[in-house]
Design an enzyme around this catalytic site. Sequence first.
Site, mmCIF file in Angstrom:
data_model
loop_
_atom_site.group_PDB
_atom_site.id
_atom_site.type_symbol
_atom_site.label_atom_id
_atom_site.label_comp_id
_atom_site.label_asym_id
_atom_site.label_seq_id
_atom_site.Cartn_x
_atom_site.Cartn_y
_atom_site.Cartn_z
ATOM 1 N N GLU A 79 -20.105 5.264 6.521
ATOM 2 C CA GLU A 79 -20.003 3.927 7.202
ATOM 3 C C GLU A 79 -19.566 4.375 8.395
ATOM 4 O O GLU A 79 -18.494 3.072 9.385
ATOM 5 C CB GLU A 79 -19.238 3.113 6.352
ATOM 6 C CG GLU A 79 -17.899 3.291 6.504
ATOM 7 C CD GLU A 79 -16.694 2.768 5.721
ATOM 8 O OE1 GLU A 79 -16.140 1.415 6.842
ATOM 9 O OE2 GLU A 79 -15.870 2.865 4.869
ATOM 10 N N CYS A 111 -16.603 2.508 1.663
ATOM 11 C CA CYS A 111 -16.093 3.155 1.148
ATOM 12 C C CYS A 111 -16.716 3.891 -0.405
ATOM 13 O O CYS A 111 -16.222 4.803 -0.697
ATOM 14 C CB CYS A 111 -14.342 3.362 1.328
ATOM 15 S SG CYS A 111 -13.424 3.389 1.841
ATOM 16 N N THR A 152 -3.407 4.718 8.190
ATOM 17 C CA THR A 152 -4.619 4.919 7.619
ATOM 18 C C THR A 152 -5.483 5.237 7.472
ATOM 19 O O THR A 152 -6.690 5.239 6.968
ATOM 20 C CB THR A 152 -4.986 3.883 6.246
ATOM 21 O OG1 THR A 152 -5.107 2.142 6.682
ATOM 22 C CG2 THR A 152 -2.749 3.100 5.569
ATOM 23 N N SER A 201 -7.174 -6.568 1.365
ATOM 24 C CA SER A 201 -7.705 -5.721 0.832
ATOM 25 C C SER A 201 -6.943 -4.844 -0.294
ATOM 26 O O SER A 201 -7.727 -4.213 -1.180
ATOM 27 C CB SER A 201 -8.152 -4.677 1.919
ATOM 28 O OG SER A 201 -7.519 -3.697 2.209
ATOM 29 N N HIS A 233 -10.218 5.899 -5.479
ATOM 30 C CA HIS A 233 -10.689 6.208 -4.179
ATOM 31 C C HIS A 233 -9.301 5.820 -3.194
ATOM 32 O O HIS A 233 -8.273 5.126 -3.374
ATOM 33 C CB HIS A 233 -11.594 5.215 -3.603
ATOM 34 C CG HIS A 233 -11.408 4.474 -2.560
ATOM 35 N ND1 HIS A 233 -11.739 5.424 -0.944
ATOM 36 C CD2 HIS A 233 -11.035 2.993 -1.614
ATOM 37 C CE1 HIS A 233 -11.679 4.631 -0.362
ATOM 38 N NE2 HIS A 233 -11.286 3.856 -0.846
ATOM 39 N N LYS A 242 -0.891 2.497 -6.952
ATOM 40 C CA LYS A 242 -0.253 0.598 -7.413
ATOM 41 C C LYS A 242 -1.539 0.443 -8.164
ATOM 42 O O LYS A 242 -0.934 -0.386 -9.401
ATOM 43 C CB LYS A 242 -0.246 0.147 -5.996
ATOM 44 C CG LYS A 242 0.337 -0.187 -5.115
ATOM 45 C CD LYS A 242 0.410 -0.868 -3.996
ATOM 46 C CE LYS A 242 0.725 -0.751 -2.733
ATOM 47 N NZ LYS A 242 1.133 -2.419 -2.502
ATOM 48 N N ASN A 275 -7.324 9.196 5.163
ATOM 49 C CA ASN A 275 -8.106 8.246 4.742
ATOM 50 C C ASN A 275 -9.929 9.439 4.688
ATOM 51 O O ASN A 275 -9.378 9.934 5.849
ATOM 52 C CB ASN A 275 -8.484 6.977 5.018
ATOM 53 C CG ASN A 275 -9.488 6.013 4.367
ATOM 54 O OD1 ASN A 275 -10.240 6.593 3.081
ATOM 55 N ND2 ASN A 275 -9.278 4.731 4.308
ATOM 56 N N SER A 308 -14.649 -1.542 0.544
ATOM 57 C CA SER A 308 -14.466 -3.107 0.943
ATOM 58 C C SER A 308 -15.969 -3.929 1.059
ATOM 59 O O SER A 308 -17.255 -2.901 0.742
ATOM 60 C CB SER A 308 -14.303 -3.136 1.632
ATOM 61 O OG SER A 308 -12.836 -2.762 2.196
HETATM 62 N N1 COA Z 1 10.575 3.293 2.557
HETATM 63 C C1 COA Z 1 10.164 3.556 1.996
HETATM 64 N N2 COA Z 1 8.899 2.023 1.976
HETATM 65 C C2 COA Z 1 8.680 1.634 2.972
HETATM 66 C C3 COA Z 1 9.311 1.016 3.613
HETATM 67 C C4 COA Z 1 10.553 2.079 4.216
HETATM 68 N N3 COA Z 1 11.146 2.272 4.885
HETATM 69 N N4 COA Z 1 9.102 0.679 4.498
HETATM 70 C C5 COA Z 1 8.049 -0.070 4.341
HETATM 71 N N5 COA Z 1 7.934 0.737 3.004
HETATM 72 C C6 COA Z 1 6.763 0.234 2.271
HETATM 73 C C7 COA Z 1 6.349 -1.331 2.204
HETATM 74 O O1 COA Z 1 7.950 -2.115 0.470
HETATM 75 C C8 COA Z 1 4.980 -1.256 0.910
HETATM 76 O O2 COA Z 1 5.204 -0.394 -0.068
HETATM 77 P P1 COA Z 1 4.312 -2.168 -0.957
HETATM 78 O O3 COA Z 1 3.135 -2.207 -1.338
HETATM 79 O O4 COA Z 1 4.486 -0.970 -2.643
HETATM 80 O O5 COA Z 1 4.807 -2.670 -1.233
HETATM 81 C C9 COA Z 1 4.454 -0.528 1.895
HETATM 82 O O6 COA Z 1 5.544 0.711 2.613
HETATM 83 C C10 COA Z 1 3.770 -0.658 3.354
HETATM 84 O O7 COA Z 1 4.535 -1.074 4.451
HETATM 85 P P2 COA Z 1 4.001 -2.842 4.538
HETATM 86 O O8 COA Z 1 4.920 -3.607 5.424
HETATM 87 O O9 COA Z 1 3.030 -3.815 3.426
HETATM 88 O O10 COA Z 1 2.706 -2.387 5.955
HETATM 89 P P3 COA Z 1 2.235 -2.654 6.100
HETATM 90 O O11 COA Z 1 2.380 -4.251 6.803
HETATM 91 O O12 COA Z 1 2.316 -2.275 8.112
HETATM 92 O O13 COA Z 1 0.711 -2.829 6.635
HETATM 93 C C11 COA Z 1 -1.248 -1.850 4.830
HETATM 94 C C12 COA Z 1 0.087 -1.665 5.034
HETATM 95 C C13 COA Z 1 -1.630 -1.036 4.168
HETATM 96 C C14 COA Z 1 -1.416 -3.048 4.916
HETATM 97 C C15 COA Z 1 -2.068 -1.384 6.370
HETATM 98 O O14 COA Z 1 -1.990 0.088 6.810
HETATM 99 C C16 COA Z 1 -3.685 -1.415 6.239
HETATM 100 O O15 COA Z 1 -3.867 -2.653 6.536
HETATM 101 N N6 COA Z 1 -4.113 -0.516 5.975
HETATM 102 C C17 COA Z 1 -5.888 -1.056 6.113
HETATM 103 C C18 COA Z 1 -6.467 -1.476 5.214
HETATM 104 C C19 COA Z 1 -6.642 -0.639 3.432
HETATM 105 O O16 COA Z 1 -6.205 0.576 4.049
HETATM 106 N N7 COA Z 1 -6.868 -1.169 2.745
HETATM 107 C C20 COA Z 1 -7.153 -0.454 1.314
HETATM 108 C C21 COA Z 1 -7.798 -1.719 0.274
HETATM 109 S S1 COA Z 1 -9.574 -0.040 0.740
#
Ligand code: COA
Length: 389
Positions: A79, A111, A152, A201, A233, A242, A275, A308
């Site tokens: 992609e 992906c 990521t 996502s 993946h 998860k 990733n 996605s």
């Molecule tokens: N210690 C340990 N864990 C912590 C922490 C700390 N101090 N602070 C936050 N975390 C954890 C959160 O609880 C969360 O865990 P959970 O998802 O199991 O609840 C995780 O870290 C991520 O924190 P969050 O606040 O949700 O992060 P974010 O809003 O910055 O976004 C993603 C995280 C993954 C959504 C973001 O990186 C993203 O958009 N990635 C790209 C999309 C993607 O990969 N999608 C997947 C499907 S293809």
Amino acid sequence: MKVGIDKLRFASAHQYVDMVELARARHAAPDKYTIGIGQTQMAVIPPSQDIVTLAANAAAPMLTATDLAAIDLLIVGTESGIDNSKASAIYVAHLLGLSSRCRTIEMKEACYAATAGIQLAQAHVRMHPDKKALVIGADIARYGLNTPGEPTQGGGAMAMLISADPQVLALSTESAVLSQDVMDFWRPLYHTTALVDGKYSSNIYIDYFQDVFQEYLIKTQTPAADLAALVFHLPYTKMGLKALRSVLPQVTETQQRDWLRHFEYSRKLNRRVGNLYTGSLYLSLLSLLLTDPNLRPGDQLGLFSYGSGAEGEFYTGTLQPDYQRGLDLGLPQRLQRRQRVDVTTYERAFNGQLAWVADDQQTDWQSDPHRFVLTGQQNEQRQYLDRQA
Ligand code: COA
């Protein structure tokens, strides 16, 4: 007849950024990146690498003269395309010295495309068992600096040789697929970074996994307990954990422990690369096969592919007696030898990729140690160099 993965090999950049350092630079808690997201290092792809050079660097060292002569299908799943018309696979075939009688195409579905490539390759080899197919998932994951998706990112290519009587993994002919129009992640042609609703996502990913996992078990009448390990993946390694946790109640406590233990091996190398979109599931498979001492030939592995947009597929493979012979045994050492760069250097590499303009451009390819490098663009054509040519 058994058909499946005969060899697999990975290539990425010679540089990485440490996730604790990146977290500090972004005023985030380091544990969020290393535990919450599950990444410890992230590949920093220099401007002298693109999907073509990554793909060629992944595949070239594993292909013998016999393989080169037998390959009549090359599929590059990506992609991170470099051209709206011409397939990256044609450049890759040229760099690898494949026959001009080889069918060469590029496939896209976020992906997921490498998995579609593997399924097409498997069908092709079943029709022509004396032939081999090369499938490569090559991508550079780009969400943007200072975005939630930044930790990521990463990049690299996984090359897989598909053949009859494979050394590594004999693939199931059955699989379960789910494909629906979902706007969780996309990248319009005018964007160099992905548009994503990250939380959405992640939820869709889990919904898709649960759907195709159950569908596969019902369709093939396979008890969940028959699967020795599940491979995912991994856009970030916590994502797979998860998904795995969501199906643990279906098996005994002993099996739950086994699946969780295998999972830790399957994410070891992905934690250090980040990733790589299409290739990510297959780097996780390679990580499991290279590092897990608890696997046995005959073990049935479940593979979950997700792209996605969205498309998911669950299928299985049976580990073959001499599977170690088809693996990229030098990978852990190559990752160890990479150079750690600071956040400023990473940002410069991120912003320094060839611009999408018609001008002639050059990269700093001399400092890139890989065999295949992108030296720049001349007369609107990308210039690739094979240092061994
Ligand atoms: N210690 C340990 N864990 C912590 C922490 C700390 N101090 N602070 C936050 N975390 C954890 C959160 O609880 C969360 O865990 P959970 O998802 O199991 O609840 C995780 O870290 C991520 O924190 P969050 O606040 O949700 O992060 P974010 O809003 O910055 O976004 C993603 C995280 C993954 C959504 C973001 O990186 C993203 O958009 N990635 C790209 C999309 C993607 O990969 N999608 C997947 C499907 S293809």
